[in-house]
Write an enzyme that holds these catalytic residues in place. Sequence first.
Site, mmCIF file in Angstrom:
data_model
loop_
_atom_site.group_PDB
_atom_site.id
_atom_site.type_symbol
_atom_site.label_atom_id
_atom_site.label_comp_id
_atom_site.label_asym_id
_atom_site.label_seq_id
_atom_site.Cartn_x
_atom_site.Cartn_y
_atom_site.Cartn_z
ATOM 1 C CG HIS A 106 29.221 40.300 -15.389
ATOM 2 N ND1 HIS A 106 29.518 39.591 -16.528
ATOM 3 C CD2 HIS A 106 28.467 39.462 -14.617
ATOM 4 C CE1 HIS A 106 28.988 38.392 -16.444
ATOM 5 N NE2 HIS A 106 28.342 38.280 -15.313
ATOM 6 C CB SER A 140 26.600 35.670 -16.897
ATOM 7 O OG SER A 140 27.674 35.565 -15.988
ATOM 8 C CG ASP A 185 31.861 41.298 -17.963
ATOM 9 O OD1 ASP A 185 32.340 40.715 -16.967
ATOM 10 O OD2 ASP A 185 31.035 40.780 -18.740
#
Length: 275
Positions: free
Chosen positions: A248, A129, A218
């Site tokens: 995600h 991320s 995502d």
Amino acid sequence: MDHVAQRQVMVDAVGEQVGPGRAVRTVRDLDADGVPVRLYQDGDAAEPPVIVYAHGGGWVLGDLTTHDGLCRLLAAETGWAVLAVDYRRAPESPFPAAFEDIDTVCGWLRVYGRQHGLDPTAVAVAGDSAGGLLAAVTARRERDAGRGLLAQVLICPALSPAMDYPDLGNDGLWPQEMAEFWDLFCPPGVDRHQPDLDPFLADPAGLPPAVVVTAELDILRDEAERYAAFLASAGVPVIATRYQGTFHNFPRKLALTRDAAVAVAQIAAALRALT
């Protein structure tokens, strides 16, 4: 909810989302020239290669606790050491603090790695991320300094401040949430049109081989896949995989989906092939 409360929520969810961590041979908390790090080792090599790991959480959330399970599994599956960086977070310490901390850790590893039983000449950088941006930029910075890395591993990475997100209608990560993270990390007055915040602005030639993991549901999926294509267009070896039906940052949430362990196994296989 303020960011301090959000941090605690993320920590409190570890048991449900991640589950019990994989047992590994050693876990040590160290000080890398003032930056807290956690070193995971599980292989038998006298001086294993090292993954310098940057956790996700929008540069605001996440820490060594929230990513302990993922780092343990990476160490177990790869046989490499994993050096997780507890970098300073926004909004208390916005850009460029996180990059400075990772640079410090990489420098510390070069000087002191062998004292801790590591091979400082065989290093990969990885992140999930928001940590994916930190990893991608670190890979470019190390290349520019003439210190090539073995690989870069980008897991559901955030890679573009343009925030051109697809309309997926899911609650894993919302565009407004990501916009707030960017604003905390890069407050007014910070120029986002620079390679340290937008890797697409840098020359990709000569960057280390990349493993890019994306999730179908995502909002960061498309920018990550564009970056994989961007690297490949410059001749960088790339393994890019979209996991269907996933959300995600699914590889961290080992207790919620079996795809998490599959993705980690894929990453591990790619890294083992480099040594």
